[in-house]
Design a protein around this motif. Sequence first.
Motif, short mmCIF file in Angstrom:
data_model
loop_
_atom_site.label_atom_id
_atom_site.label_comp_id
_atom_site.label_asym_id
_atom_site.label_seq_id
_atom_site.Cartn_x
_atom_site.Cartn_y
_atom_site.Cartn_z
N ARG A 183 -12.58 19.13 -2.33
CA ARG A 183 -11.44 18.64 -2.28
C ARG A 183 -10.95 18.54 -0.71
O ARG A 183 -11.94 19.27 0.20
CB ARG A 183 -10.37 19.95 -2.61
CG ARG A 183 -10.36 20.16 -3.89
CD ARG A 183 -8.91 20.98 -4.34
NE ARG A 183 -8.07 20.69 -4.21
CZ ARG A 183 -7.19 21.90 -4.06
NH1 ARG A 183 -7.12 23.36 -4.94
NH2 ARG A 183 -5.87 21.78 -3.92
N LYS B 241 -5.81 21.55 -7.49
CA LYS B 241 -7.35 21.71 -8.74
C LYS B 241 -7.78 21.13 -9.56
O LYS B 241 -9.49 21.25 -9.98
CB LYS B 241 -6.75 23.28 -9.03
CG LYS B 241 -5.93 23.95 -8.63
CD LYS B 241 -5.41 25.51 -8.83
CE LYS B 241 -5.62 27.16 -8.16
NZ LYS B 241 -4.44 26.20 -7.06
N ARG C 92 -4.95 16.69 -11.31
CA ARG C 92 -3.92 17.16 -12.51
C ARG C 92 -3.11 15.38 -13.36
O ARG C 92 -3.27 15.79 -14.89
CB ARG C 92 -2.40 17.61 -11.94
CG ARG C 92 -3.07 19.44 -11.79
CD ARG C 92 -1.58 19.73 -10.91
NE ARG C 92 -2.43 20.97 -10.81
CZ ARG C 92 -1.94 22.21 -9.53
NH1 ARG C 92 -1.10 21.10 -8.79
NH2 ARG C 92 -2.54 22.91 -9.67
N HIS D 243 -3.69 26.33 -13.79
CA HIS D 243 -2.03 26.85 -14.30
C HIS D 243 -1.26 26.03 -14.70
O HIS D 243 -0.10 25.71 -15.52
CB HIS D 243 -1.78 27.82 -13.19
CG HIS D 243 -1.61 27.25 -12.59
ND1 HIS D 243 -0.82 27.62 -11.27
CD2 HIS D 243 -1.96 26.66 -10.95
CE1 HIS D 243 -0.65 27.55 -10.35
NE2 HIS D 243 -1.65 26.30 -9.98
C1 LIG Z 1 -0.30 25.59 -4.89
C2 LIG Z 1 -1.50 25.51 -5.57
O1 LIG Z 1 -2.98 25.08 -5.64
P1 LIG Z 1 -3.61 24.78 -3.87
O2 LIG Z 1 -3.62 25.58 -3.45
O3 LIG Z 1 -4.61 24.70 -4.81
O4 LIG Z 1 -3.62 23.49 -3.88
C3 LIG Z 1 -1.33 25.49 -7.15
O5 LIG Z 1 -1.39 25.04 -8.11
O6 LIG Z 1 0.04 26.28 -7.09
#
Ligand SMILES: C=C(OP(=O)(O)O)C(=O)O
Length: 486
Positions: A146, A380, A383, A429
């Motif tokens: 990322r 993550k 999406r 999630h």
């Molecule tokens: C905040 C989130 O992701 P990240 O911190 O990995 O960007 C999330 O998935 O709720």
Amino acid sequence: MPTASARASVRASLSTMTSPSTDPEAAVRRDRRVLRGSVRIPTSKPDTQRALLMGALATGSTAVTRPNVCSESLVLQEACAELGARFVAEPEHDRIVVTGTGGAPLRPSTILRAAGSGFALRHLVAVTSLVEGPCVLTGDQRLAQRPLTPLLDALTELGGKLETADAGLGLPLVNWEHGLTGGTVRVPADETSQFASALLLVAPYASGPVTVEVPAPVVGAPYIRMTVAMMREFGARVRLPYGPGEPPAPGGIGPDADLRRIEVRPGGYRGRDLLVGPDATSLFYFIAAAVVTDADIVVREVPLGRHPFLDDVVTVGRRLGVRIDREGPDIRIVSGPPPAAPLEIDATGIPTLVPALAAVASDLPAGLRVTGARHIRHHKTSRLAVVMDQLARLGRPLAPVLRDGALDGFETLPAGPPAALDVDGHGDHRNVMALHIAGLALPETVTVAGAETLSTSFADFLHCFRGLAAGRRGTDGALVTDAGRP
Ligand SMILES: C=C(OP(=O)(O)O)C(=O)O
Ligand SMILES: O=C(O)C1=C[C@@H](OP(=O)(O)O)[C@@H](O)[C@H](O)C1
């Protein structure tokens, strides 16, 4: 293959249902699952994370009441405890008391781990630049892919000395020295808002004033505003010379505050007591559920008009045709007729809602077009691509909307029969919760792999929805089932 324990199903309460149709009335008339009852949603993950971090840096102690004790908050606590902050959970008062490091985090004795949290990685990188090095920070494989380099460059410009142990792999990161000198730094926010938030977090601990310039285009601007608002709560001296918008509370920050230039004076944070409000993204799953079911849900203790992001989410819900009214300290969410005209939503400022918006798009007969979601391919998982792929399996295909060759959004397409009834959130999630919402729209039992990921933000998600599916209102309108915690 997902294991049986990693699967969770949404049970159908109806045996027949028509497919989404192009007739706007059809969506109102058709039989739908019924959701009744009241729920209590988690408190804000973003606010909890900011409060824990600022409390860990602050002078003195901070009591964070009603924290969202999710796995990603725990990741931050563990790393900050390694850096010398103290966290004492007081479950009897529903709070965590943090004793801060006074802006001088200690050298850790182990590797700091951000697991799969982009927020944790980016904010902890910034915090390590205050640590007398060396210290090492790492995360999971996906996190290594990322975006991060612009943040490392900006911290370096401010006097940090950070490098990736293996440039090809991205992680782990090594911080060699401590101390930020200050200055003016420009940080892009077209791929994530978290670079700007992370720089701002540590800016009060630079030896001189820091000016953070955030050029357009900005994604996730509400999150940068949340950071500024929380910094002010912790006594930081932050100025927005282009205007703070109309703040909802004295000393706060308005929903339209201009972020082009953010000036931070040295002075650090002072510990304080604060109460975390409800989580806006979690609220949206119930609003989205009301689009695809016959819902009458009370969500406990949601103060509207105080948290700009929460208000934004309610506005989106109303545009989707859902009735959302205050009932004392609570809000009531009731299914309504879908919009008669095609709906367009720009998701640039509400990236976390996109998977659930995709999940309900087939139930909006006049059509939904969502754009501004290009950057969530860096979340993550990629999406939107994952969710669209899984929705197509369920007979809820969406047409991709591209920008500069990348997926930026989607448009409603006519729904058809499902090709499969098992879908997979790919370990994310938000995908898992969105796919559950899509499952509620189908008469069949849909199996969503990935229930174990829910502890990332909303561990009680399935429990809440199971309770609502079993709930009903008494003849006097009183709630007879409570799906949430007492
Ligand atoms: C905040 C989130 O992701 P990240 O911190 O990995 O960007 C999330 O998935 O709720
Ligand atoms: O600062 C934060 O708490 C967050 C910022 C946003 O990140 P992006 O700007 O990368 O979308 C959001 O999507 C994420 O869930 C939480």
